[in-house]
Design a protein around this motif. Structure first.
Motif, PDB file in Angstrom:
ATOM      1  N   HIS A   8       0.833  -1.207   0.000  1.00 21.49           N
ATOM      2  CA  HIS A   8       0.000   0.000   0.000  1.00 21.49           C
ATOM      3  C   HIS A   8       0.870   1.260   0.000  1.00 21.49           C
ATOM      4  N   ASN A   9       1.940   1.259   0.770  1.00 21.79           N
ATOM      5  CA  ASN A   9       2.817   2.425   0.843  1.00 21.79           C
ATOM      6  C   ASN A   9       3.639   2.609  -0.424  1.00 21.79           C
ATOM      7  N   ALA A  10       3.862   1.519  -1.162  1.00 20.72           N
ATOM      8  CA  ALA A  10       4.644   1.612  -2.400  1.00 20.72           C
ATOM      9  C   ALA A  10       3.795   2.012  -3.593  1.00 20.72           C
ATOM     10  N   VAL A  11       2.477   1.807  -3.511  1.00 18.96           N
ATOM     11  CA  VAL A  11       1.596   2.076  -4.645  1.00 18.96           C
ATOM     12  C   VAL A  11       1.711   3.510  -5.185  1.00 18.96           C
ATOM     13  N   PRO A  12       1.821   4.556  -4.330  1.00 19.01           N
ATOM     14  CA  PRO A  12       1.934   5.907  -4.892  1.00 19.01           C
ATOM     15  C   PRO A  12       3.158   6.120  -5.771  1.00 19.01           C
ATOM     16  N   LYS A  13       4.146   5.235  -5.678  1.00 15.90           N
ATOM     17  CA  LYS A  13       5.337   5.360  -6.504  1.00 15.90           C
ATOM     18  C   LYS A  13       5.186   4.665  -7.857  1.00 15.90           C
ATOM     19  N   ALA A  14       4.111   3.898  -8.023  1.00 12.38           N
ATOM     20  CA  ALA A  14       3.933   3.083  -9.228  1.00 12.38           C
ATOM     21  C   ALA A  14       3.150   3.848 -10.295  1.00 12.38           C
ATOM     22  N   ALA A  15       3.670   3.829 -11.513  1.00 15.90           N
ATOM     23  CA  ALA A  15       3.019   4.493 -12.642  1.00 15.90           C
ATOM     24  C   ALA A  15       2.764   3.482 -13.744  1.00 15.90           C
ATOM     25  N   GLU A 160      18.950 -11.360  -9.672  1.00 14.65           N
ATOM     26  CA  GLU A 160      17.969 -12.158 -10.386  1.00 14.65           C
ATOM     27  C   GLU A 160      16.829 -12.469  -9.419  1.00 14.65           C
ATOM     28  N   LEU A 161      15.600 -12.326  -9.912  1.00 12.78           N
ATOM     29  CA  LEU A 161      14.423 -12.442  -9.066  1.00 12.78           C
ATOM     30  C   LEU A 161      13.637 -13.699  -9.387  1.00 12.78           C
ATOM     31  N   ASP A 162      13.219 -14.385  -8.335  1.00 15.51           N
ATOM     32  CA  ASP A 162      12.323 -15.528  -8.489  1.00 15.51           C
ATOM     33  C   ASP A 162      10.909 -15.011  -8.250  1.00 15.51           C
ATOM     34  N   VAL A 163      10.243 -14.632  -9.343  1.00 17.81           N
ATOM     35  CA  VAL A 163       8.954 -13.970  -9.222  1.00 17.81           C
ATOM     36  C   VAL A 163       8.159 -14.184 -10.505  1.00 17.81           C
ATOM     37  N   GLY A 164       6.850 -14.313 -10.376  1.00 17.40           N
ATOM     38  CA  GLY A 164       6.011 -14.364 -11.559  1.00 17.40           C
ATOM     39  C   GLY A 164       6.092 -13.035 -12.295  1.00 17.40           C
ATOM     40  N   PHE A 165       6.083 -13.083 -13.610  1.00 18.73           N
ATOM     41  CA  PHE A 165       6.350 -11.851 -14.362  1.00 18.73           C
ATOM     42  C   PHE A 165       5.535 -11.857 -15.645  1.00 18.73           C
ATOM     43  N   ASP A 166       4.924 -10.689 -15.940  1.00 18.43           N
ATOM     44  CA  ASP A 166       4.299 -10.502 -17.237  1.00 18.43           C
ATOM     45  C   ASP A 166       4.709  -9.120 -17.737  1.00 18.43           C
ATOM     46  N   PRO A 167       4.441  -8.798 -19.002  1.00 13.48           N
ATOM     47  CA  PRO A 167       4.946  -7.543 -19.573  1.00 13.48           C
ATOM     48  C   PRO A 167       4.556  -6.284 -18.819  1.00 13.48           C
ATOM     49  N   SER A 168       3.429  -6.294 -18.108  1.00 14.38           N
ATOM     50  CA  SER A 168       3.011  -5.089 -17.388  1.00 14.38           C
ATOM     51  C   SER A 168       3.939  -4.765 -16.227  1.00 14.38           C
ATOM     52  N   PHE A 169       4.715  -5.742 -15.750  1.00 20.45           N
ATOM     53  CA  PHE A 169       5.645  -5.508 -14.646  1.00 20.45           C
ATOM     54  C   PHE A 169       6.991  -4.950 -15.120  1.00 20.45           C
ATOM     55  N   GLU A 170       7.224  -4.885 -16.416  1.00 20.11           N
ATOM     56  CA  GLU A 170       8.492  -4.347 -16.903  1.00 20.11           C
ATOM     57  C   GLU A 170       8.596  -2.875 -16.487  1.00 20.11           C
ATOM     58  N   GLY A 171       9.679  -2.526 -15.806  1.00 26.21           N
ATOM     59  CA  GLY A 171       9.856  -1.168 -15.306  1.00 26.21           C
ATOM     60  C   GLY A 171       9.281  -0.931 -13.919  1.00 26.21           C
ATOM     61  N   ALA A 172       8.747  -1.974 -13.270  1.00 24.87           N
ATOM     62  CA  ALA A 172       8.098  -1.822 -11.966  1.00 24.87           C
ATOM     63  C   ALA A 172       9.124  -1.755 -10.843  1.00 24.87           C
ATOM     64  N   ALA A 173       8.675  -1.210  -9.710  1.00 24.36           N
ATOM     65  CA  ALA A 173       9.529  -1.100  -8.528  1.00 24.36           C
ATOM     66  C   ALA A 173       9.650  -2.454  -7.825  1.00 24.36           C
ATOM     67  N   VAL A 174      10.867  -2.772  -7.401  1.00 27.12           N
ATOM     68  CA  VAL A 174      11.115  -3.932  -6.548  1.00 27.12           C
ATOM     69  C   VAL A 174      11.377  -3.388  -5.148  1.00 27.12           C
ATOM     70  N   ILE A 175      10.567  -3.802  -4.180  1.00 24.71           N
ATOM     71  CA  ILE A 175      10.740  -3.308  -2.816  1.00 24.71           C
ATOM     72  C   ILE A 175      11.118  -4.452  -1.886  1.00 24.71           C
ATOM     73  N   ASP A 176      11.873  -4.096  -0.845  1.00 30.06           N
ATOM     74  CA  ASP A 176      12.223  -5.098   0.160  1.00 30.06           C
ATOM     75  C   ASP A 176      11.222  -5.043   1.302  1.00 30.06           C
ATOM     76  N   THR A 177      11.469  -5.826   2.347  1.00 29.46           N
ATOM     77  CA  THR A 177      10.509  -5.916   3.439  1.00 29.46           C
ATOM     78  C   THR A 177      10.553  -4.715   4.378  1.00 29.46           C
ATOM     79  N   SER A 178      11.435  -3.759   4.100  1.00 28.47           N
ATOM     80  CA  SER A 178      11.424  -2.491   4.830  1.00 28.47           C
ATOM     81  C   SER A 178      10.739  -1.392   4.024  1.00 28.47           C
ATOM     82  N   GLY A 179      10.290  -1.739   2.811  1.00 28.26           N
ATOM     83  CA  GLY A 179       9.610  -0.767   1.970  1.00 28.26           C
ATOM     84  C   GLY A 179      10.532   0.051   1.091  1.00 28.26           C
ATOM     85  N   ASN A 180      11.830  -0.270   1.064  1.00 30.23           N
ATOM     86  CA  ASN A 180      12.770   0.448   0.221  1.00 30.23           C
ATOM     87  C   ASN A 180      12.671   0.001  -1.230  1.00 30.23           C
TER      88      ASN A 180
END
Length: 208
Positions: A8-15, A160-180
């Motif tokens: 929720h806190n990271a959503v405002p950074k997503a475009a 390298e990330l072990d994560v499900g991925f589709d084209p809409s995630f290209e350019g998306a923010a990767v955050i850690d468990t501290s929200g960085n």
């Protein structure tokens, strides 16, 4: 609850970045009027439409570094007080989506990146589509030293990330468990998902 709060806190950074009539990819509100996204996806596009927290904005491509896969967009004719403001938020969302909170988060995202990331660490990829924010959880699959891309760009760390991925995630923010914001998610060779480290992104932004 903690995971939901982090996203929720990271959503405002997503475009959401609209290319032509069909292609939509994600971007990160890096700071002020700057959006970063994947350079390979942007290609030679000079102008795009950006969806950011209820606003439909026009942005110009001011830098495209294919060597690091980092593109920088500048939102047009918007004051810092309105960039990223959520016109559709409910009262309970105000604290998370207020313009000063968005700007502060974007300004401090790179500075808060921890000095090292570990294999197996939990991460979330947070992006945006035409339908709204989107997120998926995963882990860091591989952490390596600095490396050079096939185009000759220096990437500060191999992620390298072990994560499900589709084209809409290209350019998306990767955050850690501290929200960085620790990286930007991009597709790699042989079906891999790579993270372009925040330090690499900031180096490109600083040059511009």
């Amino acid at each position: 609850h903690e995971r939901r709060a982090l996203v929720h806190n990271a959503v405002p950074k997503a475009a959401a970045i609209i290319l032509g009539r069909r292609r939509v990819l994600s971007g990160i509100h890096w700071r002020d009027d700057l959006i970063v996204t994947a350079a390979e996806a942007i290609g030679g596009t000079d102008q795009v439409t950006v969806l950011l927290n209820g606003d439909e904005l026009t942005a110009d491509t001011i830098a495209t570094d294919l060597t690091t896969d980092v593109a920088i967009l500048r939102v047009r004719s918007r004051s810092p007080s309105t960039v990223g403001a959520d016109r559709t938020s409910t009262p309970s969302d105000t604290a998370a989506t207020a313009p000063d909170a968005v700007t502060r988060a974007a300004n401090t995202g790179a500075a808060n990146v921890p000095p090292s990331l570990r294999v197996g660490e939990t991460i979330a990829v947070v992006g945006r589509t035409l339908r709204g924010p989107t997120a998926i959880w995963g882990t860091i699959q591989l952490v390596g030293p600095a490396w050079n891309s096939r185009r000759g760009g220096k990437i500060d760390q191999r992620l390298e990330l072990d994560v499900g991925f589709d084209p809409s995630f290209e350019g998306a923010a990767v955050i850690d468990t501290s929200g960085n914001i620790v990286a930007m998610a991009v597709p790699g060779p042989n079906g891999r998902v790579l993270g372009i480290p925040a330090a690499t992104i900031e180096a490109v932004v600083a040059k511009v």
